[in-house]
Design a protein around this motif. Structure first.
Motif: not given
Length: 435
Positions: A146-155
């Motif tokens: 979930v943390t990685g997906t959230w960072v991917y959305a920000g990028l």
């Protein structure tokens, strides 16, 4: 020795043929099955409401104008939103698979350029379910996803996003959901263990009540067996006397035959009651504050297994023993005393004995009153006590098994027993036997 000695010995050895067919764990299984079925239906209803709620909320949120850098929700976005929400229907059945599906659809949703917030809640709820139902390693892995997906959305929208804010949200939100889910899982496990323990305790209480009822029926059958044996001894004696005096005193022989006829009828009646007692299959629930076994100090001959069954003639000795134990007890006889069958006298004696035993055990030094009323169609016995400072009317009294024995005895003769606290204070036991 007499003809029924073998039955008495069998009862004394504890043979209970009707108990071998009793399913000991059926009550526990039935209670636990009802609990599991109710819990399953409730969980399905909750998950259905959550899934539909998230679908509706996501579609309504998608209709709003998204922030800069994200495209509005179209047909493809709506389909992805519906799929992400409906995946929650199976979150309790396959938590990890549901989390993986919802998170994968969320990544596709983000890759298509839609606003990530629209479908951010289902993956978080999936993470909560995994943390509550699976091990620590699996839960940490899902939180990292979930943390990685959230960072991917920000990028994906770095020009219009603050990366420090995105990183803080990517760490804080999954961490909070992870901690809450782990705590909820431990609480649910404790509740499950408590529910199972409750079912076990209920089954143990029912088993204790069944065992107490069986033991009481065996004890009553022994005493009725003694009554029948006494009648048979009288019949044998009178038959011998009638045969001996028949040539010289026909009148005495006729009286002996009349005695044999009456005694044999009583013996057959008591035998029928004993067989009905042993065949009965209904099990009463424990009630009242009494204990099953009578106090040995109040038993007329506790060490004599072959002593005759007690009757009303031994009530004075019983009351003297109670007075000697510190309870001031009075006895009142109302109406004209009439002869009762020996088995009925035994029932009256045992109920009075049991009630006075409870006075000694639960009320302590106090006053008690025994009333024996001879009515035209019934015999009514009332045993009351005034209680003590330690026991009040509104005090919750621990259930015991003594009332089971009283009621079993009364049912043999078509009577009834009521027992409970009195309004002024103390306790009352009332026995009614039809004449």
């Amino acid at each position: 020795m007499h003809a029924g000695f073998g039955l008495r010995e069998a009862l004394a050895e504890g043979h209970r043929p009707w108990s071998r067919y009793r399913p000991r764990s059926w009550s526990r299984y039935r209670s636990w099955s009802r609990y599991r079925s109710w819990s399953r239906y409730r969980s399905l209803a909750v998950d259905s409401g959550l899934a539909l709620g998230y679908v509706g909320a996501g579609l309504l949120l998608g209709r709003e104008r998204p922030p800069a850098g994200w495209q509005p929700l179209d047909e493809l976005g709506a389909v992805l939103t519906v799929l992400v929400g409906l995946a929650l229907l199976a979150r309790r059945i396959a938590p990890v698979a549901v989390f993986a599906t919802s998170n994968a659809l969320w990544i596709v949703f983000i890759a298509c350029g839609y606003w990530p917030v629209v479908n951010s809640m289902p993956p978080l709820l999936g993470l909560y379910t995994v943390a509550a139902t699976r091990g620590l390693r699996t839960s940490v892995g899902c939180a990292v996803v979930v943390t990685g997906t959230w960072v991917y959305a920000g990028l994906g929208n770095a020009e219009n996003s603050s990366m420090p804010t995105v990183l803080a949200q990517a760490v804080l939100f999954p961490a909070v959901v992870f901690v809450v889910g782990r705590g909820s899982g431990r609480l649910a496990e404790r509740n499950r263990q408590f529910a199972e323990l409750t079912c076990q305790l209920r089954e143990q209480q029912e088993e204790n009540a069944r065992r107490a009822l069986t033991e009481e029926r065996v004890r009553i059958a022994r005493e009725l067996h003694d009554v029948v044996a006494h009648h048979m001894s009288v019949i044998s004696l009178q038959a011998g006397m009638a045969s001996y005096v028949f040539p010289t005193d026909p009148a005495a022989s006729r009286r002996a035959l009349d005695t044999i006829a009456g005694t044999s009828r009583e013996a057959l009646e008591e035998m029928r009651r004993m067989l009905d007692l042993l065949r009965v299959g209904r099990e009463d629930r424990p009630d009242g504050r009494t204990d099953l076994a009578p106090d040995p100090d109040l038993d007329p001959d506790p060490d004599d297994a072959y002593a005759p069954a007690p009757g009303l003639e031994l009530l004075d000795r019983l009351l003297d023993r109670v007075r000697g134990a510190g309870v001031h007890v009075t006895m009142e006889v109302v109406g004209t005393p009439t002869r009762l069958p020996q088995g009925m006298e035994l029932c009256v004696y045992r109920v009075i004995q049991e009630a006075l035993t409870n006075v000694l055990k639960h009320a302590g030094p106090t006053s008690a009153a025994v009333t024996l009323r001879y009515e035209s169609r019934a015999v009514v016995v009332t045993v009351t006590d005034e209680g003590s400072d330690a026991i009040r009317t509104n005090t919750v009294i621990a259930p015991g098994h003594g009332v089971i024995g009283m009621r079993e005895r009364a049912k043999i003769y078509g009577g009834s027993v009521t027992a409970g606290p009195r309004t002024p204070g103390g306790f009352e036991v009332r026995l009614v036997l039809p004449r």
